[in-house]
Design an enzyme around this catalytic site. Structure first.
Site, PDB file in Angstrom:
ATOM      1  NE  ARG B  52      -2.435  -1.353   2.785  1.00  0.00           N
ATOM      2  CZ  ARG B  52      -2.733  -2.520   2.272  1.00  0.00           C
ATOM      3  NH1 ARG B  52      -3.613  -2.611   1.325  1.00  0.00           N
ATOM      4  NH2 ARG B  52      -2.144  -3.611   2.704  1.00  0.00           N
ATOM      5  CB  THR B  53       3.286   2.600   2.423  1.00  0.00           C
ATOM      6  OG1 THR B  53       2.462   2.174   3.493  1.00  0.00           O
ATOM      7  CG2 THR B  53       3.855   3.962   2.739  1.00  0.00           C
ATOM      8  CE  LYS B  81      26.389  -4.415  -4.243  1.00  0.00           C
ATOM      9  NZ  LYS B  81      26.680  -3.335  -5.203  1.00  0.00           N
ATOM     10  NE  ARG B 102       6.752   0.810   5.423  1.00  0.00           N
ATOM     11  CZ  ARG B 102       5.474   0.421   5.417  1.00  0.00           C
ATOM     12  NH1 ARG B 102       5.181  -0.818   5.094  1.00  0.00           N
ATOM     13  NH2 ARG B 102       4.517   1.251   5.723  1.00  0.00           N
ATOM     14  CG  HIS B 130       3.249   4.415   8.715  1.00  0.00           C
ATOM     15  ND1 HIS B 130       3.638   5.090   7.588  1.00  0.00           N
ATOM     16  CD2 HIS B 130       2.559   3.330   8.279  1.00  0.00           C
ATOM     17  CE1 HIS B 130       3.200   4.453   6.524  1.00  0.00           C
ATOM     18  NE2 HIS B 130       2.545   3.381   6.915  1.00  0.00           N
TER      19      HIS B 130
END
Lengths: 140, 308
Positions: B52-53, B81, B102, B130
């Site tokens: 969704r985000t 890495k 995120r 959030h």
């Protein structure tokens, strides 16, 4: 400095809340001090009932933020040639950098080693410091 | 001047009003905004899975006429890495105009913001914040209730790890006449710091209860949350608590007719699919509102940075 003598040239941290001297000793890194260091616990005090004192027999720089974090009521006296030359005022620092460390395993500081551990004073009345990144409360 | 959004409380009430006004204008006049970000790039740096985000941010940027680049998993980035968040942020600043990030670790977005030369939007940093979900929640409340004052808000499910719940409490506690009913099993109660630092400090009334059905009749808003597997270190705890609160049509029988049922999604089974057709179900409206608020936010931050 002998066991019963006063500091000739050095620092006396006085009016430490009884029981807090060892934490201050650790955070100030005094275990690395080459000169004499005395930790005096549970000294009778008219004002405080009991207090701790730390005497350091060398004139060294102290991180006053650490003292302000552990015990803002403490006083720092600088002694030279047996005379008190300066009384440093202590206050709670707004931020603490690399003094205490965030223990939250979910915090970004737990995986990125180069990041400084920064804590902010978020509640002066209750002496609450929180991690800048994850807001976890520091526990003394 | 470059500015980032890490926590919903980085925005003043006036700025929230401004974002809501912009979002409403976008809804009314989409054509007016269709090319405002032409030639600009949004980097979506998603170090953990999201449907969704990430898609919402991408759709938002496309609808503003801009472009999108990025990755959708730590394994497909240089993080695999061992690259630091700080270095990733500095690097991406050379390619894009704004970042939406995120990351599973709390505080990662702040590290990115401190190192990027372009605005960073926190699209979720572990269980911490959030803010754009809260923007979606606020626009939904605004559109469904006509404002933010004098509401009884029930928050149900995982109130301990639910970042959306903490952010929503922070945002709504700035309005008058708000009352919270905190509905959760004892293991997943709201953390003490949220109660002490936000609710108690501002004198906002709240009660902590365990019975969802008993609490429903008094609510204007019911905000359901998922018990999230990824927030538990212990699988047994997750399995024991995941089915604690399930909303179905029977439980809605005694609810107000204008109750607004919200959920940050994705749901697992905490809202029965049968509830979807009830007019009180607002969680898919939240998804759409999230896109509009992200459009408004991208516009605001790019304008403040002098990029558009």
């Amino acid at each position: 400095m002998n066991i019963d003598s006063t500091v000739r040239t050095g620092i006396v941290i006085d009016h430490i809340t009884a029981g807090r001297a060892m934490l201050l000793y650790e955070l100030l890194g005094l275990e690395n001090e080459q000169g004499a260091v005395a930790i005096i616990k549970n000294v009778q005090s008219r004002k405080m009932g009991k207090k701790d004192i730390i005497k350091v027999d060398t004139e060294r720089k102290l991180n006053l933020d650490i003292i302000g974090y552990v015990d803002p009521g403490a006083t720092v006296n600088v002694i030279r040639d047996g005379k008190l030359i300066e009384k440093k005022s202590i206050s709670m620092p707004e931020t603490l950098t690399d003094v205490i460390f965030c223990k939250n395993p979910r915090c970004i500081t737990s995986v990125e080693q180069e990041l400084s551990h920064v804590f902010r004073l978020t509640d002066k009345q209750n002496k609450v410091y929180r991690c800048l990144y994850c807001e976890t409360q520091a526990k003394q | 001047m470059k500015r980032s959004l890490i926590d919903i409380l980085d925005l003043s009430v006036a700025e929230l009003d401004e974002l809501i006004a912009t979002a409403c204008d976008i809804i009314e006049n989409p054509a007016k905004y269709a090319h405002v970000c032409a030639g600009k790039k949004l980097a979506t740096l998603f170090f953990e899975p999201s449907t969704r985000t990430r898609l919402s941010f991408e759709a938002a940027m496309y609808e503003l006429g801009g472009n999108v680049l990025g990755f959708a998993g730590a394994q497909s980035s240089s993080a695999a890495k061992g690259e630091s968040v700080a270095d990733t942020a500095k690097t991406v600043s050379c390619y894009a105009d704004i970042i939406a990030m995120r990351h599973p670790k709390e505080g990662a977005a702040l590290v990115a913001a401190n190192n990027a030369s372009i605005p960073v939007i926190n699209a979720g940093d572990g269980g911490h914040c959030h803010p754009t979900q809260t923007l979606a929640d606020l626009l939904t409340i605004y559109r469904e209730k006509g404002g933010f004052h004098h509401l009884t808000i029930g928050l149900c499910g995982d109130l301990k790890f639910g970042r959306t719940v903490h952010s929503l409490i922070g945002a709504m506690s700035r309005y008058t006449g708000i009352r919270f009913v905190l509905i959760s099993p004892s293991e997943l109660r709201i953390p003490d710091y949220v109660k002490e630092d936000v609710l108690d400090k501002k004198g906002i009334p709240y009660e902590e209860v365990t019975d969802l059905e008993a609490a429903i009749p008094e609510l204007d808003i019911l905000y359901m949350t998922r018990v999230q597997r990824e927030r538990f270190f212990n699988e047994e705890d997750y399995l024991r608590l995941k089915d604690s609160y399930i909303l179905d049509l029977k439980k809605l029988t005694n609810a107000k007719n204008d109750l607004c049922v919200m959920h940050p999604l994705p749901r697992v089974n905490e809202i029965s699919v049968a509830v979807d057709n009830d007019p009180r179900a607002c969680y898919f409206k939240q998804v759409l509102n999230g896109k509009y608020m992200r459009m408004a936010l991208i516009l605001k931050l790019l304008k403040e940075a002098g990029t558009i």
